[in-house]
Scaffold this active site. Structure first.
Site, mmCIF file in Angstrom:
data_model
loop_
_atom_site.group_PDB
_atom_site.id
_atom_site.type_symbol
_atom_site.label_atom_id
_atom_site.label_comp_id
_atom_site.label_asym_id
_atom_site.label_seq_id
_atom_site.Cartn_x
_atom_site.Cartn_y
_atom_site.Cartn_z
ATOM 1 N N GLU A 164 -17.216 -10.490 -29.446
ATOM 2 C CA GLU A 164 -17.128 -9.128 -28.917
ATOM 3 C C GLU A 164 -18.472 -8.413 -28.932
ATOM 4 O O GLU A 164 -19.146 -8.333 -29.955
ATOM 5 C CB GLU A 164 -16.095 -8.322 -29.713
ATOM 6 C CG GLU A 164 -15.853 -6.940 -29.146
ATOM 7 C CD GLU A 164 -14.597 -6.263 -29.679
ATOM 8 O OE1 GLU A 164 -14.391 -5.081 -29.362
ATOM 9 O OE2 GLU A 164 -13.827 -6.914 -30.412
ATOM 10 N N VAL A 165 -18.822 -7.865 -27.779
ATOM 11 C CA VAL A 165 -20.006 -7.022 -27.569
ATOM 12 C C VAL A 165 -21.262 -7.657 -28.166
ATOM 13 O O VAL A 165 -21.916 -7.103 -29.047
ATOM 14 C CB VAL A 165 -19.773 -5.592 -28.096
ATOM 15 C CG1 VAL A 165 -20.842 -4.657 -27.529
ATOM 16 C CG2 VAL A 165 -18.409 -5.070 -27.705
#
Length: 270
Positions: A165-166
């Site tokens: 994630e990110v």
């Protein structure tokens, strides 16, 4: 490709990665969303344990389902035994793999019992205080190496995959190409093995902040606002009918024969 019960196995998903097939993944919370995803041909679904039951599994059809095991202050699971018990219960309901953001020791206990575990690297929302809040992780060489090291620890204990994630896209691509884990990208660029979005973002009814990586394909928020006004209008009309006597009409009432009514009235002395 041979699939059991018409849906992919862990081995099938790994084979898809090996073949370079890009996978689609949605987070859903209702049977209607799960059924729509299945009808559309979405590869993988993410469903929190609190939403997962037999009806959700049936609605998910041929989708490969990741069930989220509750963690931290919002969950009741604490020990490895708690997690194992929950994972086995969800497995009986048809869960295909299990998201776990708990300690490496707990994740290993699940892996040691042949539970397909999906961990979490990069921005981990439940632990983001350690990385400075809800922001990208891996933008410096040191931070990117920490994500890499985390993935390698997950490999060593036998995890099936990890949400990524990110994380910067070029870092994510290197990691995805260098690990047997299925890397489920959320804001991690095109190099991840799967592209993972929330149904609420895809359908345009996200409450509050919408993440940068989200893409909206329909405006359900406008439709929900319209439906809410229709609800209010219908309820107002109902109130008016009650007050004027327009509701109920004879067709809404249960009839009784005159003789039976007379008998009843006589029985009560009326």
């Amino acid at each position: 490709m041979t699939m059991r019960d018409g849906r992919p196995s862990v081995a099938d998903i790994r084979a898809m990665k090996a073949a370079g097939q890009k996978l689609s993944m949605l987070y859903v919370t209702t049977p209607d969303e799960a059924a729509a995803a299945a009808a559309a041909g979405i590869d993988m679904l993410s469903i929190e344990g609190r939403f997962f039951d037999a009806a959700m599994r049936e609605a998910a059809g041929r989708c490969f389902v990741q069930v989220g095991l509750p963690y931290g202050p919002h969950g009741a699971l604490v020990t490895a035994e708690d997690y194992l018990r929950a994972a086995f219960a969800f497995m009986r309901l048809g869960g295909d793999c299990f998201y776990c953001a708990a300690s490496l020791e707990i994740q290993k206990a699940l892996c040691d019992n042949a539970v397909p575990v999906v961990a979490h690297v990069g921005l981990i929302p439940s632990q983001c205080t350690w990385t400075g809040g809800f922001k990208a992780v891996g933008k410096t060489a040191g931070s990117a190496k920490a994500v890499w090291d985390h993935v390698k620890r997950l490999e060593a204990i036998g995890c099936f995959g990890a949400e990524l994630e990110v994380v910067p896209d070029r870092v994510a691509e290197v990691i995805a190409r260098s690990t047997p884990l299925i890397m489920l990208g959320m804001g991690a660029g095109a190099g991840a093995d799967a592209q993972y979005l929330f149904a609420e973002d895809v359908l345009g009814y996200t409450p509050g902040h919408k993440p940068r990586h989200a893409k909206t394909y329909r405006d359900f928020a406008a439709e929900y606002r319209r439906l809410q006004q229709e609800r209010i209008g219908a309820f107002r009309e109902f109130i008016a009918d009650v007050r004027t006597g327009a509701y109920p009409e004879p067709c809404h009432a249960v009839p009784i024969a005159d003789a039976e009514l007379e008998g009843f009235l006589a029985a009560i002395g009326r």
